[in-house]
Design an enzyme around this catalytic site. Structure first.
Site, PDB file in Angstrom:
ATOM      1  N   THR A  33      27.435  40.667  16.460  1.00 25.99           N
ATOM      2  CA  THR A  33      26.150  40.553  17.148  1.00 25.99           C
ATOM      3  C   THR A  33      25.929  39.223  17.746  1.00 25.99           C
ATOM      4  OG1 THR A  33      23.998  40.872  16.603  1.00 25.99           O
ATOM      5  CG2 THR A  33      25.013  39.341  15.142  1.00 25.99           C
TER       6      THR A  33
ATOM      7  N   GLU B 234       8.957  37.235  25.057  1.00 28.66           N
ATOM      8  CA  GLU B 234       9.715  37.554  23.659  1.00 28.66           C
ATOM      9  C   GLU B 234       8.888  38.489  23.085  1.00 28.66           C
ATOM     10  OE1 GLU B 234      12.085  36.181  22.529  1.00 28.66           O
ATOM     11  OE2 GLU B 234      11.706  35.786  20.151  1.00 28.66           O
TER      12      GLU B 234
END
Ligand code: DMJ
Length: 548
Positions: A511, A369
């Site tokens: 998105t 991440e």
């Protein structure tokens, strides 16, 4: 009621898909890499494997968590953090359509038909717009079925009070029936990516419904962004909702920022490149990002994008998984903007490469991440200057082909958040890179990524986020986000299938990977919505906040 669902065949889906917007598809010259491919059978098999993965994970959701939002795949419980309207289903409908999973589409339509949006509910604006509104709009665009449009219109209207602030930037959240905005964890602040990632959905909804209030609400946000640009094209991460004053010293293209930049290019594309102020804003932002936020690591020469701090734009040298969408965005701009600065194509390639490296470096083949690069990385533009001065000798800096580390070798960056949250940004960029460059390495890398998911995120029939990508067997967290269905598996499928299901000159993804068809405003719409096209007459009204 069931009778109308029966008519819902895959033929109908694709008939409407190709005809609902502008009749039969225009002739598209075949891209060179789409010529008969000796490996077609292999890629078809891979696309089918992704489809099977979708079916398996979705069946687990349906069995255990439906009608709630998301499956918690470790405990076999569910969560309802996205309004409790069945987010995984609503986010998935267009993926089901593209994969021709007709039985699932039929069941989803029943769910949508019965969905009640009027119960007392807490809604987060951004998540509701990109997942639910975007999902409904794409389902309508692909199928032509007005059930989706009716619900999109109702949802769009119900969300309008969220725009009603003294600054004009939208609230973070809201309770229904109409209660106070700004009640959740963000309180009286609005997040850049969240209030500035609704314009595609609302403008398309206005085009479909003829309702000017949809355009007005979001065009005020565009004007707000134009008035709050810093360093030539950057926007702070947060603003006070009431005054519109910036309330962050940080600039980023990752968390809290990402899609605000993405939508600038995509708004220009979505209305057929007819509104140049969006392109102008995008180019300024892209330039500011290239000049100030792209760095090259000292030994592996990896190009990365870092957050920077006011006032000197001091780099933190962090690199977020979320920022990996930027490679695909630069690639899309390169393919669509005439005579664009070649740095966009180099950045697309270099960033895409680094995102792949962060996956290929790990034991699971899945990327973390967040990473922290050494503090002595160099600004990319400074390296480019030296390269230019030396007569452009050798490869473009930051676009070199660094190879993955072998076990025990130093990665150069430090993993500061080791989770893989089943996010789409890397495979999304691989897909755009493949479609716009035709370089098959992006497909190969995408397949390796998908194998990482199969080998390490699969839990029986469903998938779960990883707590640590560096460890095998990987520990899991109890999460299967709806965007895994909406985005990660959709982009994987589109990357592997040889069919050009979403031609990038006719569709543009929001998105959350929901495709919206490209259209142009009619003369009536331009007048009704006060659309300003340079060189065309328009009245000189200034947009006002509190338009409702
Ligand atoms: C998705 O909801 C969207 O892609 C959003 O823009 C960013 N976060 C997730 C995926 O990581």
């Amino acid at each position: 009621m069931a009778a109308s669902y029966v008519e819902w065949t895959s033929h109908a889906i694709f008939h409407s898909f190709h005809n609902a917007f502008g009749g039969p598809p225009p002739h598209h010259p075949q891209a060179p890499w789409m010529h008969p491919n000796p490996q077609s059978a292999l890629w078809k098999e891979r696309a089918d494997t992704v489809k099977a993965a979708f079916r398996s994970a979705y069946a687990a959701y349906e069995r255990t968590a439906y009608p709630h939002d998301e499956l918690r795949p470790v405990s076999n419980l569910h969560s309802d953090n996205l309004n409790g309207w069945g987010a995984s289903l609503m986010d998935s409908i267009d993926t089901m359509m593209l994969m021709r999973l007709d039985d699932l589409v039929e069941r989803s339509l029943v769910h949508v038909s019965k969905l009640k949006l009027d119960r007392n509910s807490y809604v987060q604006f951004f998540e509701t717009v990109i997942r639910y509104l975007g999902g409904l709009l794409s389902a309508y665009a692909i199928s032509g079925n007005t059930v989706y449009l009716t619900h999109a219109d109702e949802l769009g209207t119900r969300l309008l009070p969220i725009f009603n602030t003294t600054s004009g930037v939208a609230h973070f959240d809201e309770t229904w029936p109409r209660g106070a905005g700004g009640i959740g964890w963000m309180g009286s602040l609005s997040i850049l990516s969240e209030f500035a990632s609704c314009q595609m959905e609302y403008r398309y909804l206005a085009h479909l419904t003829g309702r000017p209030e949809y355009v007005q609400a979001v065009d005020y946000i565009t004007e707000f962004l134009q008035n709050n640009t810093e360093h030539g094209g950057l926007f702070p991460l947060q603003f006070a909702t009431s005054t519109g004053a910036p309330s962050s010293d940080r600039f980023s293209v990752g968390a809290k920022a990402d899609s605000a930049y993405e939508y600038l290019l995509k708004e220009w594309l979505m209305t057929g490149k007819t509104e140049p102020h969006f392109l102008d804003m995008y180019l300024k932002s892209a330039d500011a990002i290239i000049e100030n936020m792209l760095y090259v690591s000292p030994s592996r020469h990896l190009l990365y994008v870092t957050d920077v701090l006011r006032p000197s734009l001091h780099p933190i040298h962090d690199f977020q998984h979320l920022s990996c969408f930027l490679s695909g965005l630069f690639a899309l701009g390169t393919a669509t903007i005439p005579d664009v600065d070649p740095r966009h194509a180099w950045a697309a390639e270099g960033l895409g490469h680094t995102c792949w490296i962060t996956y290929a470096d790990t034991a699971t083949g899945l990327g973390p991440e967040m990473m922290l690069f050494p503090q002595n990385g160099t600004r990319w533009v400074d390296e480019l200057k030296v390269w230019e001065q030396k007569g452009r000798e050798g490869v473009v800096p930051g676009v070199s082909e660094a190879t993955p580390v072998t076990p025990g070798e130093h990665t150069e960056y430090r993993v500061v958040d080791s989770r893989y949250l089943l996010r789409p940004e890397t495979i999304e960029s691989f897909y755009i890179m493949w479609r716009t460059t035709g370089d098959s390495k992006w497909r190969d890398r995408g397949w390796a990524l998908f194998e990482g998911i199969e080998n390490h995120a699969m839990l029986g029939t469903a998938y779960a986020s990883l707590a640590d990508v560096r460890t095998v067997p990987a520990p899991h967290t109890d999460e299967l986000p709806s965007f895994f269905f909406a985005e990660t598996l959709k982009y994987a499928y589109l990357l592997f299938t040889d069919e050009e299901l979403i031609p990038l000159d006719r569709w543009v993804f929001n998105t959350e990977a929901h495709p919206i068809p490209i259209f142009t405003w009619s003369e009536t719409e331009k007048k009704l919505f006060d659309i300003r096209i340079p060189g065309e007459n328009h009245n000189n009204t200034t947009l006002q906040p509190n338009i409702l």
